[in-house]
Design an enzyme around this catalytic site. Structure first.
Site, mmCIF file in Angstrom:
data_model
loop_
_atom_site.group_PDB
_atom_site.id
_atom_site.type_symbol
_atom_site.label_atom_id
_atom_site.label_comp_id
_atom_site.label_asym_id
_atom_site.label_seq_id
_atom_site.Cartn_x
_atom_site.Cartn_y
_atom_site.Cartn_z
ATOM 1 N N ASP A 47 19.645 -25.333 -25.699
ATOM 2 C CA ASP A 47 20.623 -24.475 -26.343
ATOM 3 C C ASP A 47 22.041 -24.692 -25.841
ATOM 4 O OD1 ASP A 47 20.363 -23.396 -23.853
ATOM 5 O OD2 ASP A 47 19.454 -21.516 -24.522
ATOM 6 N N LYS A 69 23.401 -20.860 -30.146
ATOM 7 C CA LYS A 69 23.944 -19.696 -30.857
ATOM 8 C C LYS A 69 24.380 -20.003 -32.280
ATOM 9 C CE LYS A 69 25.355 -16.674 -27.181
ATOM 10 N NZ LYS A 69 25.965 -17.214 -25.995
ATOM 11 N N MET A 184 29.331 -14.059 -17.438
ATOM 12 C CA MET A 184 29.451 -13.436 -18.765
ATOM 13 C C MET A 184 30.451 -12.271 -18.735
ATOM 14 S SD MET A 184 25.475 -13.342 -19.979
ATOM 15 C CE MET A 184 24.826 -12.503 -18.555
HETATM 16 N N1 SAH Z 1 21.557 -19.489 -16.181
HETATM 17 C C1 SAH Z 1 22.963 -19.765 -16.165
HETATM 18 C C2 SAH Z 1 23.781 -18.564 -16.566
HETATM 19 C C3 SAH Z 1 23.542 -18.107 -17.981
HETATM 20 S S1 SAH Z 1 24.543 -16.757 -18.443
HETATM 21 C C4 SAH Z 1 23.351 -20.274 -14.766
HETATM 22 O O1 SAH Z 1 22.551 -20.210 -13.838
HETATM 23 O O2 SAH Z 1 24.453 -20.810 -14.622
HETATM 24 C C5 SAH Z 1 25.938 -17.552 -19.153
HETATM 25 C C6 SAH Z 1 27.133 -17.402 -18.256
HETATM 26 O O3 SAH Z 1 27.082 -18.356 -17.204
HETATM 27 C C7 SAH Z 1 28.458 -17.674 -18.937
HETATM 28 O O4 SAH Z 1 28.933 -16.532 -19.632
HETATM 29 C C8 SAH Z 1 29.336 -17.988 -17.749
HETATM 30 O O5 SAH Z 1 29.725 -16.828 -17.062
HETATM 31 C C9 SAH Z 1 28.380 -18.738 -16.860
HETATM 32 N N2 SAH Z 1 28.471 -20.203 -17.031
HETATM 33 C C10 SAH Z 1 27.494 -21.049 -17.384
HETATM 34 N N3 SAH Z 1 27.929 -22.319 -17.367
HETATM 35 C C11 SAH Z 1 29.209 -22.278 -16.982
HETATM 36 C C12 SAH Z 1 30.215 -23.261 -16.748
HETATM 37 N N4 SAH Z 1 29.997 -24.554 -16.925
HETATM 38 N N5 SAH Z 1 31.435 -22.848 -16.350
HETATM 39 C C13 SAH Z 1 31.696 -21.543 -16.148
HETATM 40 N N6 SAH Z 1 30.791 -20.579 -16.359
HETATM 41 C C14 SAH Z 1 29.569 -20.931 -16.760
#
Ligand code: SAH
Length: 510
Positions: A47, A69, A184
Protein backbone atom coordinates in the site's frame (compact mmCIF):
# COMPACT_ATOMS: atom_id res chain seq x y z
CA UNK A 1 -2.57 -42.71 10.71
CA UNK A 2 -5.19 -41.62 8.22
CA UNK A 3 -6.19 -38.81 10.47
CA UNK A 4 -2.60 -37.49 10.60
CA UNK A 5 -2.30 -37.63 6.83
CA UNK A 6 -5.56 -35.75 6.51
CA UNK A 7 -4.25 -33.02 8.81
CA UNK A 8 -1.04 -32.59 6.84
CA UNK A 9 -2.95 -32.37 3.55
CA UNK A 10 -5.27 -29.79 4.99
CA UNK A 11 -2.43 -27.61 6.25
CA UNK A 12 -0.73 -27.72 2.87
CA UNK A 13 -3.81 -26.45 1.10
CA UNK A 14 -3.62 -23.12 2.90
CA UNK A 15 -0.90 -20.72 2.04
CA UNK A 16 1.12 -18.66 4.45
CA UNK A 17 1.20 -14.95 5.09
CA UNK A 18 4.25 -12.91 6.03
CA UNK A 19 3.50 -9.46 7.36
CA UNK A 20 6.71 -7.69 6.38
CA UNK A 21 7.87 -4.25 7.53
CA UNK A 22 9.12 -2.35 4.45
CA UNK A 23 10.99 0.29 6.43
CA UNK A 24 10.37 4.02 6.24
CA UNK A 25 11.07 4.74 2.56
CA UNK A 26 14.73 4.25 1.66
CA UNK A 27 14.59 0.81 -0.02
CA UNK A 28 17.95 -0.08 1.50
CA UNK A 29 16.33 0.00 4.92
CA UNK A 30 14.45 -3.25 4.25
CA UNK A 31 15.62 -6.16 6.40
CA UNK A 32 17.50 -9.09 4.85
CA UNK A 33 14.68 -11.36 5.96
CA UNK A 34 12.12 -9.12 4.26
CA UNK A 35 14.21 -9.18 1.09
CA UNK A 36 14.36 -12.98 1.11
CA UNK A 37 10.60 -13.29 1.54
CA UNK A 38 9.88 -10.78 -1.23
CA UNK A 39 12.13 -12.76 -3.56
CA UNK A 40 10.16 -15.94 -2.78
CA UNK A 41 6.54 -14.77 -2.61
CA UNK A 42 3.71 -15.61 -5.00
CA UNK A 43 1.52 -12.65 -4.07
CA UNK A 44 2.53 -9.28 -2.69
CA UNK A 45 -0.10 -6.99 -1.19
CA UNK A 46 1.21 -3.47 -0.70
CA UNK A 47 0.00 0.00 0.00
CA UNK A 48 2.93 2.35 -0.25
CA UNK A 49 4.20 3.96 -3.38
CA UNK A 50 7.62 4.40 -1.82
CA UNK A 51 8.08 0.67 -2.14
CA UNK A 52 8.52 0.77 -5.92
CA UNK A 53 12.04 -0.58 -5.79
CA UNK A 54 11.07 -3.24 -3.27
CA UNK A 55 8.45 -4.52 -5.69
CA UNK A 56 11.22 -5.11 -8.21
CA UNK A 57 12.47 -7.86 -5.90
CA UNK A 58 9.47 -10.15 -6.34
CA UNK A 59 9.56 -12.97 -8.92
CA UNK A 60 8.23 -12.19 -12.37
CA UNK A 61 5.26 -14.45 -11.85
CA UNK A 62 4.27 -12.86 -8.54
CA UNK A 63 0.84 -11.24 -8.39
CA UNK A 64 1.06 -7.62 -7.20
CA UNK A 65 -2.01 -6.23 -5.47
CA UNK A 66 -2.15 -2.54 -4.55
CA UNK A 67 -4.49 -1.74 -1.67
CA UNK A 68 -3.37 1.84 -1.09
CA UNK A 69 -5.59 4.78 -0.35
CA UNK A 70 -6.10 6.09 -3.86
CA UNK A 71 -7.00 2.84 -5.56
CA UNK A 72 -9.81 3.51 -8.08
CA UNK A 73 -10.41 6.84 -6.29
CA UNK A 74 -11.75 5.23 -3.15
CA UNK A 75 -9.94 4.22 -0.03
CA UNK A 76 -10.01 0.46 0.44
CA UNK A 77 -11.33 -0.19 3.91
CA UNK A 78 -9.33 -2.30 6.35
CA UNK A 79 -11.85 -5.22 6.42
CA UNK A 80 -11.57 -5.41 2.62
CA UNK A 81 -7.77 -5.60 2.86
CA UNK A 82 -8.04 -8.32 5.50
CA UNK A 83 -10.37 -10.20 3.19
CA UNK A 84 -7.94 -10.01 0.26
CA UNK A 85 -5.06 -11.29 2.39
CA UNK A 86 -7.12 -14.18 3.75
CA UNK A 87 -8.48 -15.00 0.27
CA UNK A 88 -5.03 -15.21 -1.31
CA UNK A 89 -3.77 -17.44 1.48
CA UNK A 90 -6.80 -19.69 1.09
CA UNK A 91 -5.82 -20.08 -2.56
CA UNK A 92 -2.70 -21.75 -1.19
CA UNK A 93 -0.34 -18.88 -2.01
CA UNK A 94 2.74 -17.67 -0.22
CA UNK A 95 1.69 -14.09 0.48
CA UNK A 96 3.79 -11.12 1.55
CA UNK A 97 1.79 -8.29 3.04
CA UNK A 98 4.24 -5.40 2.78
CA UNK A 99 3.65 -2.54 5.19
CA UNK A 100 5.47 0.77 5.65
CA UNK A 101 7.86 1.04 8.60
CA UNK A 102 7.14 -1.64 11.20
CA UNK A 103 3.87 -3.57 10.73
CA UNK A 104 2.77 -3.09 14.33
CA UNK A 105 3.50 0.63 14.70
CA UNK A 106 0.10 2.19 13.90
CA UNK A 107 -0.03 0.17 10.72
CA UNK A 108 -3.20 -1.78 11.57
CA UNK A 109 -1.05 -4.87 11.22
CA UNK A 110 -2.67 -6.28 14.36
CA UNK A 111 -6.08 -6.29 12.72
CA UNK A 112 -4.69 -8.22 9.77
CA UNK A 113 -3.19 -10.80 12.12
CA UNK A 114 -6.51 -11.19 13.97
CA UNK A 115 -8.20 -11.91 10.62
CA UNK A 116 -5.56 -14.54 9.83
CA UNK A 117 -5.96 -16.11 13.27
CA UNK A 118 -9.69 -16.30 12.74
CA UNK A 119 -9.20 -18.06 9.40
CA UNK A 120 -6.53 -20.36 10.91
CA UNK A 121 -3.97 -19.25 8.36
CA UNK A 122 -0.31 -19.65 9.34
CA UNK A 123 1.55 -16.32 9.48
CA UNK A 124 4.74 -14.66 10.62
CA UNK A 125 5.43 -11.00 11.32
CA UNK A 126 8.76 -9.55 10.20
CA UNK A 127 9.67 -6.30 11.96
CA UNK A 128 10.70 -3.26 9.99
CA UNK A 129 12.54 -0.04 10.74
CA UNK A 130 9.88 2.35 11.94
CA UNK A 131 9.71 5.94 10.71
CA UNK A 132 9.21 6.92 14.36
CA UNK A 133 12.95 6.44 14.92
CA UNK A 134 14.43 6.51 11.40
CA UNK A 135 13.02 9.95 10.56
CA UNK A 136 14.84 11.50 13.52
CA UNK A 137 18.01 9.51 12.81
CA UNK A 138 18.14 10.56 9.13
CA UNK A 139 17.65 14.17 10.23
CA UNK A 140 20.65 13.84 12.55
CA UNK A 141 18.58 13.78 15.74
CA UNK A 142 19.35 10.95 18.20
CA UNK A 143 16.05 9.83 19.69
CA UNK A 144 17.76 9.39 23.07
CA UNK A 145 21.03 10.89 24.29
CA UNK A 146 22.83 10.48 27.57
CA UNK A 147 22.07 13.41 29.82
CA UNK A 148 19.48 14.87 27.43
CA UNK A 149 16.76 12.29 27.01
CA UNK A 150 16.59 8.90 28.65
CA UNK A 151 13.59 7.59 26.75
CA UNK A 152 11.03 8.28 24.05
CA UNK A 153 7.30 7.92 23.54
CA UNK A 154 5.68 7.26 20.20
CA UNK A 155 2.19 8.70 20.09
CA UNK A 156 -0.50 8.81 17.42
CA UNK A 157 -1.65 12.24 16.26
CA UNK A 158 -4.81 10.51 15.09
CA UNK A 159 -7.44 11.52 12.62
CA UNK A 160 -9.68 14.53 13.02
CA UNK A 161 -12.76 13.01 14.67
CA UNK A 162 -10.76 10.87 17.02
CA UNK A 163 -8.46 13.62 18.25
CA UNK A 164 -10.93 15.07 20.70
CA UNK A 165 -11.01 11.76 22.54
CA UNK A 166 -7.26 12.11 23.03
CA UNK A 167 -7.28 15.57 24.54
CA UNK A 168 -7.60 14.23 28.08
CA UNK A 169 -4.39 12.28 27.59
CA UNK A 170 -2.40 15.45 27.05
CA UNK A 171 -2.35 16.16 30.75
CA UNK A 172 -0.21 13.02 31.06
CA UNK A 173 1.65 13.37 27.74
CA UNK A 174 2.83 16.92 28.50
CA UNK A 175 4.45 15.72 31.73
CA UNK A 176 6.32 12.76 30.24
CA UNK A 177 10.10 12.82 30.42
CA UNK A 178 12.09 12.17 27.27
CA UNK A 179 11.46 12.67 23.59
CA UNK A 180 7.90 12.77 22.24
CA UNK A 181 7.33 11.45 18.74
CA UNK A 182 4.01 12.00 16.99
CA UNK A 183 3.02 10.03 13.93
CA UNK A 184 0.05 10.93 11.74
CA UNK A 185 0.03 14.28 13.49
CA UNK A 186 0.30 16.88 10.73
CA UNK A 187 -3.41 17.66 10.36
CA UNK A 188 -3.63 18.10 14.13
CA UNK A 189 -0.33 19.91 14.63
CA UNK A 190 -1.98 23.00 16.00
CA UNK A 191 -4.04 20.98 18.54
CA UNK A 192 -0.98 18.98 19.59
CA UNK A 193 1.09 22.12 20.17
CA UNK A 194 -1.74 23.94 22.00
CA UNK A 195 -2.55 21.03 24.26
CA UNK A 196 1.09 20.45 25.20
CA UNK A 197 1.58 24.11 26.12
CA UNK A 198 -1.77 24.28 27.90
CA UNK A 199 -0.75 21.31 30.03
CA UNK A 200 2.58 22.75 31.09
CA UNK A 201 5.16 22.02 28.36
CA UNK A 202 7.45 25.03 27.89
CA UNK A 203 6.68 26.87 24.65
CA UNK A 204 10.41 27.03 23.90
CA UNK A 205 10.68 23.21 23.80
CA UNK A 206 12.53 22.29 20.58
CA UNK A 207 10.47 20.63 17.83
CA UNK A 208 11.56 19.04 14.56
CA UNK A 209 9.33 17.94 11.72
CA UNK A 210 10.69 15.52 9.18
CA UNK A 211 8.58 14.85 6.12
CA UNK A 212 9.18 12.10 3.56
CA UNK A 213 11.94 10.92 5.82
CA UNK A 214 14.70 8.69 4.37
CA UNK A 215 13.54 9.36 0.79
CA UNK A 216 15.08 11.73 -1.76
CA UNK A 217 12.39 14.23 -0.83
CA UNK A 218 13.15 14.35 2.88
CA UNK A 219 12.71 17.80 4.39
CA UNK A 220 13.53 18.50 8.03
CA UNK A 221 12.73 21.72 9.83
CA UNK A 222 13.46 22.72 13.40
CA UNK A 223 11.75 25.25 15.66
CA UNK A 224 10.00 25.35 19.01
CA UNK A 225 6.48 24.60 20.17
CA UNK A 226 5.62 28.24 19.61
CA UNK A 227 7.24 28.68 16.18
CA UNK A 228 6.80 25.31 14.48
CA UNK A 229 3.37 25.92 12.94
CA UNK A 230 4.54 29.04 11.16
CA UNK A 231 7.63 27.20 9.91
CA UNK A 232 5.51 24.36 8.55
CA UNK A 233 3.44 26.82 6.57
CA UNK A 234 6.42 28.79 5.33
CA UNK A 235 8.29 25.69 4.17
CA UNK A 236 5.21 23.95 2.81
CA UNK A 237 5.80 20.80 4.84
CA UNK A 238 3.34 18.05 4.03
CA UNK A 239 2.50 14.57 5.35
CA UNK A 240 3.80 11.96 5.76
CA UNK A 241 5.79 13.54 8.51
CA UNK A 242 7.08 12.72 11.96
CA UNK A 243 6.96 15.32 14.74
CA UNK A 244 9.82 15.08 17.24
CA UNK A 245 9.59 17.10 20.44
CA UNK A 246 12.30 17.47 23.08
CA UNK A 247 15.82 18.71 23.78
CA UNK A 248 17.46 16.08 21.53
CA UNK A 249 16.22 18.20 18.60
CA UNK A 250 18.99 20.69 19.42
CA UNK A 251 21.64 18.06 18.70
CA UNK A 252 22.98 17.78 15.17
CA UNK A 253 24.41 14.41 14.16
CA UNK A 254 23.76 14.46 10.41
CA UNK A 255 26.10 12.42 8.24
CA UNK A 256 29.36 14.21 7.58
CA UNK A 257 30.60 11.88 4.87
CA UNK A 258 31.08 13.81 1.67
CA UNK A 259 31.40 11.81 -1.54
CA UNK A 260 31.83 12.91 -5.13
CA UNK A 261 28.09 13.10 -5.76
CA UNK A 262 26.79 13.97 -2.29
CA UNK A 263 23.77 16.25 -2.61
CA UNK A 264 23.31 15.59 -6.35
CA UNK A 265 20.00 14.28 -7.61
CA UNK A 266 20.23 12.05 -10.67
CA UNK A 267 17.26 10.81 -12.70
CA UNK A 268 18.06 7.62 -14.55
CA UNK A 269 16.44 5.85 -17.49
CA UNK A 270 16.98 2.41 -19.00
CA UNK A 271 15.88 -1.16 -18.51
CA UNK A 272 15.76 -2.80 -15.09
CA UNK A 273 19.13 -4.55 -15.06
CA UNK A 274 20.92 -1.45 -16.25
CA UNK A 275 19.20 1.04 -13.95
CA UNK A 276 19.89 -1.21 -10.98
CA UNK A 277 23.63 -1.19 -11.65
CA UNK A 278 23.71 2.51 -12.43
CA UNK A 279 21.65 3.31 -9.35
CA UNK A 280 23.97 1.28 -7.10
CA UNK A 281 27.09 2.99 -8.42
CA UNK A 282 25.58 6.47 -8.21
CA UNK A 283 24.42 5.82 -4.64
CA UNK A 284 27.87 4.54 -3.73
CA UNK A 285 29.16 7.97 -4.83
CA UNK A 286 26.59 9.64 -2.56
CA UNK A 287 23.99 10.66 -5.18
CA UNK A 288 20.21 10.58 -4.67
CA UNK A 289 18.72 8.53 -7.48
CA UNK A 290 15.26 8.76 -9.08
CA UNK A 291 14.22 6.08 -11.53
CA UNK A 292 12.52 7.75 -14.52
CA UNK A 293 12.28 4.66 -16.61
CA UNK A 294 9.29 3.76 -18.74
CA UNK A 295 11.02 0.78 -20.24
CA UNK A 296 10.17 -2.80 -19.50
CA UNK A 297 11.79 -5.83 -21.05
CA UNK A 298 9.42 -8.28 -22.71
CA UNK A 299 11.10 -11.63 -23.22
CA UNK A 300 10.27 -13.86 -26.16
CA UNK A 301 10.62 -17.18 -24.50
CA UNK A 302 9.73 -19.55 -27.25
CA UNK A 303 9.83 -18.07 -30.71
CA UNK A 304 10.84 -20.43 -33.50
CA UNK A 305 14.19 -18.87 -34.33
CA UNK A 306 15.28 -18.96 -30.68
CA UNK A 307 14.18 -22.57 -30.36
CA UNK A 308 16.05 -23.46 -33.54
CA UNK A 309 19.16 -21.67 -32.38
CA UNK A 310 19.28 -23.27 -28.94
CA UNK A 311 18.65 -26.74 -30.31
CA UNK A 312 21.36 -26.41 -32.96
CA UNK A 313 24.07 -24.57 -31.09
CA UNK A 314 26.84 -26.58 -32.73
CA UNK A 315 26.32 -24.76 -36.02
CA UNK A 316 27.68 -21.54 -34.48
CA UNK A 317 31.31 -20.55 -33.96
CA UNK A 318 30.48 -17.21 -32.36
CA UNK A 319 27.75 -15.78 -30.16
CA UNK A 320 27.60 -12.00 -30.06
CA UNK A 321 25.87 -10.00 -27.35
CA UNK A 322 25.05 -6.31 -27.59
CA UNK A 323 23.29 -5.90 -24.22
CA UNK A 324 23.31 -7.35 -20.72
CA UNK A 325 19.57 -8.07 -21.12
CA UNK A 326 20.47 -10.19 -24.14
CA UNK A 327 23.03 -12.16 -22.11
CA UNK A 328 20.67 -12.79 -19.20
CA UNK A 329 17.64 -13.71 -21.29
CA UNK A 330 19.68 -16.02 -23.52
CA UNK A 331 21.26 -17.96 -20.66
CA UNK A 332 18.01 -18.18 -18.67
CA UNK A 333 16.32 -19.52 -21.75
CA UNK A 334 18.98 -22.21 -22.20
CA UNK A 335 18.68 -23.13 -18.55
CA UNK A 336 14.90 -23.28 -18.58
CA UNK A 337 14.99 -25.52 -21.61
CA UNK A 338 17.61 -27.72 -19.98
CA UNK A 339 20.31 -27.07 -22.57
CA UNK A 340 23.65 -28.22 -21.20
CA UNK A 341 26.06 -25.26 -21.10
CA UNK A 342 28.86 -27.60 -22.25
CA UNK A 343 27.31 -27.25 -25.70
CA UNK A 344 28.82 -23.77 -25.69
CA UNK A 345 32.34 -24.92 -24.90
CA UNK A 346 33.72 -24.50 -28.42
CA UNK A 347 31.89 -21.26 -29.13
CA UNK A 348 33.65 -17.88 -28.97
CA UNK A 349 31.91 -14.85 -27.52
CA UNK A 350 31.93 -11.27 -28.72
CA UNK A 351 30.43 -8.58 -26.48
CA UNK A 352 29.87 -4.87 -26.92
CA UNK A 353 31.39 -3.56 -23.69
CA UNK A 354 32.28 -3.85 -20.03
CA UNK A 355 28.69 -4.48 -18.85
CA UNK A 356 28.00 -7.31 -21.30
CA UNK A 357 31.45 -8.74 -20.56
CA UNK A 358 30.73 -9.02 -16.86
CA UNK A 359 27.16 -10.25 -17.48
CA UNK A 360 28.69 -13.08 -19.53
CA UNK A 361 31.20 -13.80 -16.81
CA UNK A 362 28.29 -14.31 -14.40
CA UNK A 363 27.57 -17.50 -16.36
CA UNK A 364 31.21 -18.57 -16.25
CA UNK A 365 32.19 -17.51 -19.78
CA UNK A 366 35.04 -15.18 -20.71
CA UNK A 367 34.52 -12.86 -23.68
CA UNK A 368 36.83 -13.57 -26.60
CA UNK A 369 36.39 -10.13 -28.06
CA UNK A 370 35.45 -6.73 -26.58
CA UNK A 371 36.04 -3.69 -28.82
CA UNK A 372 38.21 -0.93 -27.40
CA UNK A 373 35.48 1.59 -28.09
CA UNK A 374 32.23 0.19 -26.77
CA UNK A 375 29.82 0.47 -29.71
CA UNK A 376 28.05 -2.03 -31.96
CA UNK A 377 29.86 -0.47 -34.93
CA UNK A 378 33.29 -1.16 -33.42
CA UNK A 379 32.13 -4.59 -32.28
CA UNK A 380 31.11 -5.49 -35.85
CA UNK A 381 34.32 -4.09 -37.36
CA UNK A 382 36.49 -6.00 -34.88
CA UNK A 383 34.56 -9.23 -35.41
CA UNK A 384 34.98 -9.13 -39.18
CA UNK A 385 38.75 -9.40 -38.60
CA UNK A 386 38.43 -12.37 -36.25
CA UNK A 387 35.71 -14.50 -37.77
CA UNK A 388 37.18 -17.15 -40.03
CA UNK A 389 35.68 -18.44 -43.23
CA UNK A 390 32.57 -20.60 -42.85
CA UNK A 391 32.18 -19.58 -39.21
CA UNK A 392 28.59 -18.72 -38.39
CA UNK A 393 27.48 -16.14 -35.83
CA UNK A 394 24.46 -16.18 -33.51
CA UNK A 395 23.23 -12.76 -32.39
CA UNK A 396 20.61 -13.07 -29.63
CA UNK A 397 19.38 -9.52 -29.10
CA UNK A 398 16.55 -6.99 -28.92
CA UNK A 399 13.80 -6.64 -31.50
CA UNK A 400 14.99 -3.15 -32.35
CA UNK A 401 18.74 -3.86 -32.25
CA UNK A 402 21.08 -1.60 -34.23
CA UNK A 403 21.34 -2.32 -37.97
CA UNK A 404 25.07 -1.56 -37.93
CA UNK A 405 26.12 -4.96 -36.73
CA UNK A 406 24.16 -7.06 -39.24
CA UNK A 407 24.97 -4.69 -42.11
CA UNK A 408 28.72 -4.88 -41.52
CA UNK A 409 28.63 -8.68 -41.17
CA UNK A 410 26.54 -8.96 -44.37
CA UNK A 411 28.96 -6.72 -46.27
CA UNK A 412 31.72 -9.19 -45.40
CA UNK A 413 29.48 -12.17 -46.32
CA UNK A 414 29.69 -13.54 -42.80
CA UNK A 415 26.75 -15.89 -42.13
CA UNK A 416 24.68 -15.04 -39.07
CA UNK A 417 21.34 -15.63 -37.37
CA UNK A 418 19.88 -12.44 -35.92
CA UNK A 419 17.58 -13.89 -33.27
CA UNK A 420 15.20 -11.50 -31.54
CA UNK A 421 14.88 -12.66 -27.97
CA UNK A 422 13.26 -9.66 -26.34
CA UNK A 423 11.62 -6.34 -26.97
CA UNK A 424 11.76 -3.14 -25.02
CA UNK A 425 8.30 -1.83 -24.25
CA UNK A 426 7.22 1.56 -23.03
CA UNK A 427 4.97 1.50 -19.96
CA UNK A 428 2.83 4.62 -20.32
CA UNK A 429 1.13 4.18 -16.98
CA UNK A 430 4.25 5.48 -15.28
CA UNK A 431 4.05 8.86 -17.01
CA UNK A 432 2.52 10.93 -14.19
CA UNK A 433 4.75 9.38 -11.58
CA UNK A 434 7.85 10.15 -13.65
CA UNK A 435 6.78 13.75 -14.26
CA UNK A 436 6.55 14.41 -10.53
CA UNK A 437 10.15 13.22 -10.17
CA UNK A 438 11.59 15.54 -12.84
CA UNK A 439 11.59 18.59 -10.63
CA UNK A 440 14.91 19.57 -9.08
CA UNK A 441 17.09 16.98 -10.82
CA UNK A 442 20.74 17.85 -11.42
CA UNK A 443 21.17 15.20 -14.12
CA UNK A 444 19.14 12.87 -16.34
CA UNK A 445 20.91 9.89 -17.89
CA UNK A 446 20.17 8.03 -21.12
CA UNK A 447 21.81 4.75 -22.05
CA UNK A 448 20.35 4.05 -25.50
CA UNK A 449 18.62 5.70 -28.43
CA UNK A 450 15.52 3.60 -27.77
CA UNK A 451 15.62 4.82 -24.17
CA UNK A 452 15.59 8.39 -25.46
CA UNK A 453 12.57 7.58 -27.67
CA UNK A 454 10.78 5.85 -24.81
CA UNK A 455 11.27 8.89 -22.61
CA UNK A 456 10.36 11.66 -25.04
CA UNK A 457 7.39 9.81 -26.48
CA UNK A 458 5.87 10.22 -23.03
CA UNK A 459 7.37 13.42 -21.77
CA UNK A 460 6.66 16.59 -23.64
CA UNK A 461 10.32 17.50 -23.82
CA UNK A 462 11.18 21.10 -23.00
CA UNK A 463 8.13 21.72 -20.82
CA UNK A 464 9.10 19.26 -18.16
CA UNK A 465 12.51 20.26 -16.98
CA UNK A 466 14.87 23.16 -17.19
CA UNK A 467 18.00 22.42 -19.19
CA UNK A 468 19.78 25.28 -17.43
CA UNK A 469 19.66 23.40 -14.16
CA UNK A 470 19.30 19.79 -15.33
CA UNK A 471 22.22 18.42 -17.33
CA UNK A 472 21.67 15.56 -19.75
CA UNK A 473 24.12 12.68 -19.72
CA UNK A 474 24.33 9.99 -22.38
CA UNK A 475 26.28 6.84 -22.86
CA UNK A 476 27.63 7.36 -26.38
CA UNK A 477 27.40 9.19 -29.71
CA UNK A 478 24.35 7.33 -31.03
CA UNK A 479 22.34 8.22 -27.93
CA UNK A 480 23.62 11.80 -28.15
CA UNK A 481 22.55 11.99 -31.79
CA UNK A 482 19.04 10.83 -30.93
CA UNK A 483 18.86 13.40 -28.11
CA UNK A 484 19.89 16.00 -30.69
CA UNK A 485 16.87 15.02 -32.79
CA UNK A 486 14.66 15.96 -29.81
CA UNK A 487 16.42 19.29 -29.51
CA UNK A 488 18.99 18.54 -26.81
CA UNK A 489 22.37 19.49 -28.18
CA UNK A 490 24.61 19.97 -25.16
CA UNK A 491 24.67 16.62 -23.50
CA UNK A 492 27.56 15.24 -21.59
CA UNK A 493 28.80 12.07 -23.31
CA UNK A 494 30.44 9.24 -21.34
CA UNK A 495 33.96 8.46 -22.53
CA UNK A 496 33.43 4.80 -21.86
CA UNK A 497 30.29 2.95 -23.00
CA UNK A 498 29.46 1.51 -19.57
CA UNK A 499 27.80 2.21 -16.23
CA UNK A 500 31.12 3.32 -14.71
CA UNK A 501 31.75 5.50 -17.76
CA UNK A 502 28.48 7.33 -17.11
CA UNK A 503 29.15 7.76 -13.41
CA UNK A 504 32.68 9.06 -14.11
CA UNK A 505 31.44 11.56 -16.63
CA UNK A 506 28.91 12.94 -14.13
CA UNK A 507 31.66 13.30 -11.53
CA UNK A 508 33.95 15.00 -14.09
CA UNK A 509 31.23 17.46 -15.03
CA UNK A 510 30.92 18.94 -11.54
N1 SAH B 1 4.05 1.55 10.50
C1 SAH B 1 4.58 2.82 10.11
C2 SAH B 1 3.69 3.96 10.55
C3 SAH B 1 2.33 3.95 9.90
S1 SAH B 1 1.34 5.30 10.37
C4 SAH B 1 6.00 2.96 10.69
O1 SAH B 1 6.42 2.15 11.51
O2 SAH B 1 6.72 3.87 10.26
C5 SAH B 1 1.70 6.48 9.11
C6 SAH B 1 2.51 7.61 9.68
O3 SAH B 1 3.88 7.23 9.76
C7 SAH B 1 2.53 8.85 8.82
O4 SAH B 1 1.39 9.66 9.05
C8 SAH B 1 3.78 9.53 9.31
O5 SAH B 1 3.58 10.17 10.55
C9 SAH B 1 4.69 8.35 9.56
N2 SAH B 1 5.57 8.06 8.41
C10 SAH B 1 5.65 6.91 7.71
N3 SAH B 1 6.62 6.99 6.78
C11 SAH B 1 7.16 8.21 6.90
C12 SAH B 1 8.22 8.89 6.23
N4 SAH B 1 8.91 8.35 5.24
N5 SAH B 1 8.52 10.15 6.63
C13 SAH B 1 7.85 10.74 7.64
N6 SAH B 1 6.84 10.14 8.29
C14 SAH B 1 6.50 8.90 7.94
Amino acid sequence: MNGEKGLVMNMNQNGTVYLVGAGPGDPELLTIKGERLLKECEVVIYDRLATDQLLDLVPKTCEKIYVGKDVGNHAIKQPEINEIIVQKALEGKMVVRLKGGDPFVFGRGGEEILALQEASIPYEVVPGITSAIAAATYAGIPITHRGVSSGFHVITGHTKDQFDQMVDNFETIAKLDGTLVFLMGMSNLSKIVDNLIKNGKDSTTPVAIISNATTNNQIAIKGTLSTIEELVEKNDILAPAVIVIGDVVNLDMKSTIIKSLTGKKVGITGTKGFTKKLSNQLKAEGAMVENLSFLTVKEYDNNISLRDARENLDQYSWIVFTSTNGVDIFFHNLKENQIDFRKLSKIKFGVVGEGTKSALLNYGFQADFVPEIYSTHELAKGLTKLIKEAEKVLIPRAEKGSEDLTRILSEQSIPFDDVKIYDIEVDKTKRDEVITKLDSLDYITFASASGVDGFFENINSFDCFDTNTTKIVCIGDITAKRLGEYGYKDCIIAKEYSVSGMVDCIIDSI
